[in-house]
Motif scaffolding. Sequence first.
Motif, PDB file in Angstrom:
ATOM      1  N   THR A  15       0.923  -1.322   0.007  1.00  0.00           N
ATOM      2  CA  THR A  15       0.008  -0.120  -0.066  1.00  0.00           C
ATOM      3  C   THR A  15       0.936   1.262  -0.123  1.00  0.00           C
ATOM      4  O   THR A  15       2.013   1.203   0.372  1.00  0.00           O
ATOM      5  CB  THR A  15      -0.904   0.242   1.180  1.00  0.00           C
ATOM      6  OG1 THR A  15      -0.107   0.105   2.373  1.00  0.00           O
ATOM      7  CG2 THR A  15      -1.775  -1.056   1.356  1.00  0.00           C
ATOM      8  N   GLY A  16       0.293   2.335  -0.433  1.00  0.00           N
ATOM      9  CA  GLY A  16       1.075   3.454  -0.438  1.00  0.00           C
ATOM     10  C   GLY A  16       2.163   3.827  -1.404  1.00  0.00           C
ATOM     11  O   GLY A  16       3.218   2.966  -1.342  1.00  0.00           O
ATOM     12  N   VAL A  17       1.964   4.620  -2.043  1.00  0.00           N
ATOM     13  CA  VAL A  17       3.088   4.991  -3.129  1.00  0.00           C
ATOM     14  C   VAL A  17       3.693   6.262  -3.018  1.00  0.00           C
ATOM     15  O   VAL A  17       2.975   7.247  -2.139  1.00  0.00           O
ATOM     16  CB  VAL A  17       2.521   4.931  -4.466  1.00  0.00           C
ATOM     17  CG1 VAL A  17       2.068   3.604  -5.108  1.00  0.00           C
ATOM     18  CG2 VAL A  17       1.433   6.075  -4.591  1.00  0.00           C
ATOM     19  N   LEU A  18       4.986   6.390  -3.249  1.00  0.00           N
ATOM     20  CA  LEU A  18       5.552   7.861  -3.285  1.00  0.00           C
ATOM     21  C   LEU A  18       5.730   8.365  -4.822  1.00  0.00           C
ATOM     22  O   LEU A  18       6.383   7.698  -5.421  1.00  0.00           O
ATOM     23  CB  LEU A  18       6.921   7.717  -2.512  1.00  0.00           C
ATOM     24  CG  LEU A  18       7.876   9.025  -2.504  1.00  0.00           C
ATOM     25  CD1 LEU A  18       6.933  10.455  -1.742  1.00  0.00           C
ATOM     26  CD2 LEU A  18       8.893   8.767  -1.546  1.00  0.00           C
ATOM     27  N   VAL A  19       5.172   9.463  -5.089  1.00  0.00           N
ATOM     28  CA  VAL A  19       5.036   9.988  -6.362  1.00  0.00           C
ATOM     29  C   VAL A  19       6.144  10.947  -6.579  1.00  0.00           C
ATOM     30  O   VAL A  19       6.211  12.091  -5.807  1.00  0.00           O
ATOM     31  CB  VAL A  19       3.739  10.399  -6.655  1.00  0.00           C
ATOM     32  CG1 VAL A  19       3.595  10.925  -8.232  1.00  0.00           C
ATOM     33  CG2 VAL A  19       2.752   9.458  -6.665  1.00  0.00           C
ATOM     34  N   SER A  20       7.084  10.892  -7.352  1.00  0.00           N
ATOM     35  CA  SER A  20       8.226  11.834  -7.675  1.00  0.00           C
ATOM     36  C   SER A  20       8.125  12.450  -9.090  1.00  0.00           C
ATOM     37  O   SER A  20       7.485  11.870  -9.889  1.00  0.00           O
ATOM     38  CB  SER A  20       9.407  11.512  -7.276  1.00  0.00           C
ATOM     39  OG  SER A  20       9.888  10.396  -8.354  1.00  0.00           O
ATOM     40  N   THR A  21       8.614  13.622  -9.262  1.00  0.00           N
ATOM     41  CA  THR A  21       8.659  14.120 -10.595  1.00  0.00           C
ATOM     42  C   THR A  21      10.206  14.504 -10.903  1.00  0.00           C
ATOM     43  O   THR A  21      10.969  14.751 -10.150  1.00  0.00           O
ATOM     44  CB  THR A  21       7.956  15.573 -10.444  1.00  0.00           C
ATOM     45  OG1 THR A  21       6.615  15.261 -10.059  1.00  0.00           O
ATOM     46  CG2 THR A  21       7.736  16.240 -11.992  1.00  0.00           C
ATOM     47  N   VAL A  22      10.553  14.044 -12.315  1.00  0.00           N
ATOM     48  CA  VAL A  22      11.591  14.241 -12.695  1.00  0.00           C
ATOM     49  C   VAL A  22      12.050  15.934 -13.066  1.00  0.00           C
ATOM     50  O   VAL A  22      11.190  16.431 -13.793  1.00  0.00           O
ATOM     51  CB  VAL A  22      11.864  13.433 -14.142  1.00  0.00           C
ATOM     52  CG1 VAL A  22      13.369  13.830 -14.693  1.00  0.00           C
ATOM     53  CG2 VAL A  22      11.739  11.861 -13.821  1.00  0.00           C
ATOM     54  N   LEU A  23      13.059  16.509 -12.380  1.00  0.00           N
ATOM     55  CA  LEU A  23      13.283  17.739 -12.337  1.00  0.00           C
ATOM     56  C   LEU A  23      14.530  18.104 -13.459  1.00  0.00           C
ATOM     57  O   LEU A  23      14.487  18.941 -14.103  1.00  0.00           O
ATOM     58  CB  LEU A  23      13.571  18.469 -11.067  1.00  0.00           C
ATOM     59  CG  LEU A  23      12.696  18.258 -10.021  1.00  0.00           C
ATOM     60  CD1 LEU A  23      13.584  18.499  -8.667  1.00  0.00           C
ATOM     61  CD2 LEU A  23      11.601  19.028 -10.088  1.00  0.00           C
ATOM     62  N   ASP A  24      15.171  17.094 -13.821  1.00  0.00           N
ATOM     63  CA  ASP A  24      16.436  17.250 -14.586  1.00  0.00           C
ATOM     64  C   ASP A  24      17.195  15.915 -14.939  1.00  0.00           C
ATOM     65  O   ASP A  24      16.927  14.921 -14.276  1.00  0.00           O
ATOM     66  CB  ASP A  24      17.508  17.940 -13.891  1.00  0.00           C
ATOM     67  CG  ASP A  24      18.549  18.704 -14.737  1.00  0.00           C
ATOM     68  OD1 ASP A  24      18.322  18.882 -16.024  1.00  0.00           O
ATOM     69  OD2 ASP A  24      19.753  19.012 -14.372  1.00  0.00           O
ATOM     70  N   ILE A  25      17.356  15.820 -16.186  1.00  0.00           N
ATOM     71  CA  ILE A  25      18.479  14.619 -16.524  1.00  0.00           C
ATOM     72  C   ILE A  25      19.795  15.144 -16.589  1.00  0.00           C
ATOM     73  O   ILE A  25      20.335  16.052 -17.277  1.00  0.00           O
ATOM     74  CB  ILE A  25      18.032  14.074 -17.891  1.00  0.00           C
ATOM     75  CG1 ILE A  25      16.368  13.800 -17.902  1.00  0.00           C
ATOM     76  CG2 ILE A  25      19.050  12.744 -18.146  1.00  0.00           C
ATOM     77  CD1 ILE A  25      16.021  12.972 -17.201  1.00  0.00           C
TER      78      ILE A  25
END
Length: 317
Positions: free
Chosen positions: A173-183
Amino acid sequence: MGCKAHTYCVAYLPDEFEEIMRYSSHLVFNSVAQYERFRPQVEAFGEKISCGIRCNPEYSEVETELYNPAAPGSRLGEVDAAFANGLPAGIEGLHFHTLCESTSYDLEKTLAAFEQHFGHLLPQVKWVNMGGGHLMTKKGYDTAHLVSVLKQFKEKWGVDVLLEPGSAIAWETGVLVSTVLDIHESRGIRTAITDISFTGHMPDTLEMPYRPRITHVPQRGEVVPTTDPPPEGGQGEWLYRIGGVSCLSGDYMREYAFRQELQVGDRLVFEDMIHYTMVKTTTFNGVRHPDICILRENGNLETVKQFGYEDYRNRLS
Ligand SMILES: Cc1ncc(COP(=O)(O)O)c(C=O)c1O
């Protein structure tokens, strides 16, 4: 919870102990010496509290030392030598906790070790607390076998049996959602820098070390699970390290394989992150805590809590 707790702590704080007694039906002490120090207070307390001692069966299936309470010299619980003179007066229970994400078969082996070291004391106790680490909600866990092991133990020794499953309750249960800021690229090594931090938000991924499953949610196209470890010579796979946003050099996970090129703004979803994540987060480096949200079955996302600079500041001054 509507009832008193079965309480254990490695060492009780003297200034909290009165309050802890008020909340406890059972108290487990980590050492005989600690029990003896607090015993006068327990005996003078108005209500009966059943006391026990934590034991170290010196057997564990857990190989990582950080997660092995039965490692040589472990500070968690007493080895059998501590009971050379038998059980201290007033002790009614024994406790062990040496499992971690384990099966009922691991418990069975642990019980054999527990009986070998502490079996001679069992006729004198009323209860045995077998701690946590029983991953009874994982697919394939043999619950029928667990039940038969517990029944046999209960019948053999005439004791009440208690379990303290923790992560089993929150498994998958439970996800941690992240966003890509840079490559970022450095001599052929690509890192997707995200807005989360492994050291700040998921310390187990560095400490255990534990590899979270990651799903790629591109801004356009299909949602695809990543492949871990990356397939040998994988055709059409993109390899990326996943980087945290803190200053710690080691705040990254080694490469995962993606089916398509990552773009800034894509989401990376860390699966099954609720246990040992929300409670272990820190504000290290001032990295923002993720919001805590509930995704309802109808698709609505409810934000329960948001964190900001004030939370960071207020912890410090
Ligand atoms: C004494 C004790 N009981 C129960 C637990 C919960 O274990 P789990 O979440 O692995 O089931 C822990 C976790 O470390 C523990 O130390």
